[in-house]
Scaffold this motif. Structure first.
Motif, PDB file in Angstrom:
ATOM      1  N   VAL A 143      13.615 -12.833   6.574  1.00  0.00           N
ATOM      2  CA  VAL A 143      14.522 -12.250   6.039  1.00  0.00           C
ATOM      3  C   VAL A 143      15.722 -12.134   6.647  1.00  0.00           C
ATOM      4  O   VAL A 143      15.988 -12.859   7.529  1.00  0.00           O
ATOM      5  N   GLU A 144      16.764 -11.769   5.775  1.00  0.00           N
ATOM      6  CA  GLU A 144      18.201 -12.095   6.080  1.00  0.00           C
ATOM      7  C   GLU A 144      18.899 -10.851   6.580  1.00  0.00           C
ATOM      8  O   GLU A 144      19.951 -10.966   7.193  1.00  0.00           O
ATOM      9  N   SER A 145      18.681  -9.304   6.329  1.00  0.00           N
ATOM     10  CA  SER A 145      19.300  -8.350   6.360  1.00  0.00           C
ATOM     11  C   SER A 145      18.271  -7.139   7.057  1.00  0.00           C
ATOM     12  O   SER A 145      17.384  -7.373   6.738  1.00  0.00           O
ATOM     13  N   ALA A 146      18.834  -6.197   7.492  1.00  0.00           N
ATOM     14  CA  ALA A 146      18.021  -5.012   7.920  1.00  0.00           C
ATOM     15  C   ALA A 146      17.326  -4.440   6.646  1.00  0.00           C
ATOM     16  O   ALA A 146      16.206  -4.144   6.924  1.00  0.00           O
ATOM     17  N   GLU A 174      23.483  -2.147  10.357  1.00  0.00           N
ATOM     18  CA  GLU A 174      24.357  -1.958   9.042  1.00  0.00           C
ATOM     19  C   GLU A 174      23.591  -0.827   8.339  1.00  0.00           C
ATOM     20  O   GLU A 174      22.821  -0.204   8.830  1.00  0.00           O
ATOM     21  N   VAL A 175      24.223  -0.255   7.464  1.00  0.00           N
ATOM     22  CA  VAL A 175      24.025   0.560   6.685  1.00  0.00           C
ATOM     23  C   VAL A 175      22.645   0.294   5.833  1.00  0.00           C
ATOM     24  O   VAL A 175      22.763  -0.740   4.911  1.00  0.00           O
ATOM     25  N   VAL A 176      21.568   1.105   6.015  1.00  0.00           N
ATOM     26  CA  VAL A 176      20.204   0.879   5.558  1.00  0.00           C
ATOM     27  C   VAL A 176      19.922   1.880   4.586  1.00  0.00           C
ATOM     28  O   VAL A 176      19.900   2.874   4.997  1.00  0.00           O
ATOM     29  N   VAL A 228      12.966  -2.161  10.664  1.00  0.00           N
ATOM     30  CA  VAL A 228      11.491  -2.500  10.604  1.00  0.00           C
ATOM     31  C   VAL A 228      10.494  -1.071  10.967  1.00  0.00           C
ATOM     32  O   VAL A 228       9.751  -0.984  10.247  1.00  0.00           O
ATOM     33  N   SER A 229      11.227  -0.744  11.952  1.00  0.00           N
ATOM     34  CA  SER A 229      10.372   0.655  12.438  1.00  0.00           C
ATOM     35  C   SER A 229      10.256   1.563  11.508  1.00  0.00           C
ATOM     36  O   SER A 229       9.139   2.288  11.254  1.00  0.00           O
TER      37      SER A 229
END
Lengths: 103, 303, 400
Positions: C145-148, C185-187, C21-22
């Motif tokens: 939302v569901e994921s990073a 998680e990998v984003v 988010v940041s």
């Protein structure tokens, strides 16, 4: 007289599309006077007035005009509170009962 | 000092619907004369919002908005941040709120705003009760005043407000902000000078202005200035300022007039008698003893 | 637009959803952030403070003394024409309640993140949707939302939607507390240049404080005008339905990731038994759908991204030909049912029998077994077996 005046050409929006995008309006727009509030009206005796500015400063409505040769009162927005007459150091303002012709 | 002859002709508050004789009207329009057209103004839900900005009559000519009641200080912080973000120059971020909106529901937000050091000018016009909603007591309602929520009661009953007025000035001074002052419509030159100082302060500034209310206090509209003067002369209101880390008392009456001469002018105190006048006078003397010990009178330089 | 020396290049990072988010916020270049810390939102505001302190963001960060003031400061800044951001959760969001209504009514496109956490009492810092659901009628768009990755991408989409002149309505991006906010998680973090191309600087309408064209804002209006302003708010929300989809599609075209706009369907084409839900439960439910499908059960799921505006038409269409529906709510309106349950049942109007499952309250785990049991109950109901209309999932002392 250098005072804000009533905007006689003000028009309300005619449709949703003409409304502003948020609850805002043009600043400083006046559509009606406050003269009808008055029971007594201040009357200025220019001959006695020494233009000390006191009434101009303290009037809650800013209805004293000092821009002309003599001080004047904007009767459209004066509510007749009488502070100007009460405070005038030279007693140049007297309060007179309004007639029936006040708008 | 402000030379009143140099004040601009243009009225930035005009055509408002305040009661005749409203000191807040005088206060707000004079402040805007000093801060000028480059002012961004916020005012909370209050008399001031009700009388200036009900569509479509918009009495303020500067960009302005009605803030939520509790939020004046916080919206000023956001506006000050925006001024920095947009790199604006020579503007004033001004808030004008009442006693309830400042000392009660808005106290947390104003404390936060001045503590953060934002360049804002916050003005509290103090008419000593919630006037807009019909004269309910606030923490700045003085002892003995009858309001609709601190009624005088029937004979032998309540005396009206039971607590002494909170010292908001000292609360704000405790924040050690660059500039803080009290003022009164009774002394326009003093008031204007303080607004000018506050405007030029590079940081938060706070003005607490005593503003009599003919409707809520119960006196004839023409006597607003006189009532304000009597408050100062009886020692029930004081003119002081805090800057450079010290408080200066701007005015000290040579001799206080008896408080009854102030109290008897207003319907809200009409039920009081000599016993309550004494209580008020004793409290006044205690306050002034504190003030005299802690604050410096005008004109005396620190050794 | 200032170019900072530390403008982000595209990268892949192993980060929490709060960090995602940041990064999303940073890429959107807000000019003013005002925030107050609360678990589990804190790492978002810490990270943003760090970005600002490191001059990696050209932004005014205002440390306010409460959530009410956080949103009030955003209001003041947004009225001055700034893009703004804040974040909160739970008690903080409720404390902000007045301001949420104020901002939406003032038609300011503020974007906030909410770390979904339950509401005291009893005290509990873990996740459910009772905080944001309590703000249902505050006039904000609510995207879950569901994921990073979806969190990062949705923040960027949120500004694009909010600032669309047909919308001009604030957006709340909702992340399940801890389960999502604190999970790594990998984003894929897009580059600043790419995001700048997608999201131009904020262009306010005339509804702002401007020395050149002074307005009185947030004014009082009489009953003769209030309804028209409310109608406009509703119309903007309705318009947002299409714009959320359009923005998601445009985002997909540029960044290669899209989320279905208002809702995402999973294996719904021929589905007979469908569960509808919001947030992270969908991640677990996908696995259950796959397992059921392997066993020959025509299961599907619908992840509702946009709770407001509510995708009524899409849900009505989905309900066609479905034999049974389960609605999973991480909230409960005491004395009635779950909020999503009410909305979905109101939309489908009995087209299929439905059970409203109240699950995952205050961080209670919702397991694959729980979800499979929900499907089984929906199937039983569709086959004519009596089922309670509202069921608390995994209630202690009950068989689940």
């Amino acid at each position: 007289m250098q005072k804000p005046s009533i905007n006689h050409s003000f028009q309300y929006p005619g449709s949703i599309g003409e409304m502003p995008s948020g609850p805002c309006a043009d600043a400083g727009v006046l559509v009606e006077a406050n003269a009808g509030w008055r029971v007594f009206r201040p009357v200025l005796d220019a001959a006695k007035c020494v233009k000390c500015l006191k009434c101009w400063l303290i009037c809650p409505d800013g209805a004293i005009d000092r821009s002309g040769k003599d001080y004047a009162i904007d009767y459209a927005f004066c509510k007749g509170c009488g502070i100007c007459a009460y405070e005038c150091p030279t007693k140049s303002i007297r309060m007179e009962k309004e007639g029936d012709d006040v708008e | 000092m402000v030379n009143v002859r140099d004040l601009p002709e243009r009225e930035l508050l005009y055509g408002h619907k305040a009661c005749p004789g409203c000191a807040a009207g005088t206060v707000a329009r004079l402040i805007l004369k000093v801060t000028g057209e480059r002012t961004f103004l916020a005012y909370p839900a209050s008399c001031l919002s009700t009388v200036t900005s009900i569509y479509p009559q918009m009495a303020f000519a500067v960009p302005s908005f009605t803030a939520p009641f509790a939020a004046t200080g916080a919206v000023l912080s956001g506006m000050a941040a925006a001024v920095k973000a947009k790199k604006m120059q020579d503007v004033t971020v001004l808030g004008i709120a009442g006693d309830g909106g400042t000392a009660d529901i808005g106290l947390q937000a104003v404390s936060g705003a001045v503590e953060r050091g934002d360049r804002i000018l916050y003005v509290c016009y103090d008419n000593e009760a919630y006037m807009n909603t019909g004269i309910q007591r606030s923490s700045l309602t003085p002892y003995g005043a009858a309001t609709t929520t601190s009624p005088a009661g029937k004979a032998g009953g309540a005396i009206g407000e039971k607590k002494f007025k909170k010292n908001l000035f000292e609360i704000m001074v405790a924040h050690r902000i660059p500039y803080c002052a009290t003022a009164s419509v009774a002394n326009i030159a003093d008031l204007l000078g303080k607004v000018a100082k506050a405007k030029d302060t590079d940081g938060p500034s706070f003005l607490h202005i005593h503003a009599p209310c003919p409707t809520g206090w119960g006196f004839a509209a023409e006597r607003t200035m006189e009532i304000a003067r009597l408050a100062v002369e009886s020692g029930l209101w004081f003119l002081a300022e805090y800057q450079d880390g010290r408080v200066t008392l701007n005015y000290r009456p040579k001799e206080f007039i008896p408080v009854r001469e102030y109290l008897k002018t207003q319907k809200r105190f009409r039920h009081l008698g000599p016993a309550e006048w004494n209580v008020i006078e004793e409290q006044r003397d205690r306050e002034w003893a504190v003030i005299s010990g802690r604050w410096e009178p005008a004109g005396r330089e620190k050794a | 637009m200032t170019t900072l020396s530390k403008d982000l290049a595209a990268s892949r990072q192993f980060i929490s959803a709060n960090d995602a988010v940041s990064y999303g916020v940073r890429l959107c270049r807000p000019e003013v952030i005002a925030a107050y810390p609360i678990t589990p939102q804190t790492t978002v505001v810490e990270k943003l403070s760090e970005f600002v302190a490191n001059q990696e963001m050209d932004c005014q960060y205002v440390n306010v003394e409460s959530e009410h003031s956080a949103m009030a400061a955003c209001l003041g800044a947004a009225l001055m024409g700034c893009r703004t951001f804040t974040a909160s959760s739970s008690q903080g969001l409720l404390y902000m309640c007045e301001m949420l209504h104020y901002v939406s009514g003032s038609r300011l496109p503020i974007v906030m993140m909410n770390a979904n956490r339950t509401v005291a009492a009893p005290w509990n810092i873990y996740g459910d949707h009772r905080d944001s659901i309590a703000m249902r009628d505050a006039g904000w768009l609510q995207l879950y939302v569901e994921s990073a990755q979806e969190a990062l991408d949705t923040v960027i989409q949120a500004y694009k939607v909010a600032e669309n002149h047909q919308v001009m309505t604030p957006v709340m991006v909702c992340l399940d507390g801890f389960v999502l906010t604190h999970t790594y998680e990998v984003v894929k973090v897009p580059s600043q240049a790419e995001v700048d191309r997608f999201l131009p600087p904020y262009a306010p309408t005339e509804n702002r404080l401007d020395l050149a064209a002074p307005k009185s804002c947030c004014i009082s209006v009489s009953p003769e005008w209030q309804t028209e302003y409310r109608y406009k708010q509703h119309a903007a929300m309705q318009a947002a339905k299409k714009i959320i989809g359009d923005v998601d599609a445009a985002f997909g075209a540029q960044f290669g990731r899209r989320y279905g706009g208002l809702l995402e369907e999973y294996r719904c084409e021929d589905a007979e038994y469908v569960l509808l839900m919001m947030g992270t439960i969908a991640g677990t439910a996908r696995l259950v759908v796959d397992k059921l499908r392997e066993g020959g059960v025509k299961a599907g799921l619908v992840k509702i991204r946009s709770f407001r505006p509510f995708p009524r038409e899409e849900i009505v269409r989905l309900a066609q030909g479905v034999k049974g529906i389960g609605i999973v709510d991480r909230d409960i309106s005491f004395g009635y049912e779950g909020a999503l349950g009410t909305e979905v049942k109101g939309a489908v109007q009995g087209a299929a029998p439905a059970i409203n499952f109240i699950a995952g309250l205050s961080g209670r785990d919702v397991t694959k077994d729980n979800i499979e049991a929900m499907y089984r109950k929906v199937i039983d109901l569709a086959r004519g077996q009596a089922e309670e209309e509202i069921q608390f999932v995994g209630l202690r002392w009950e068989q689940w």
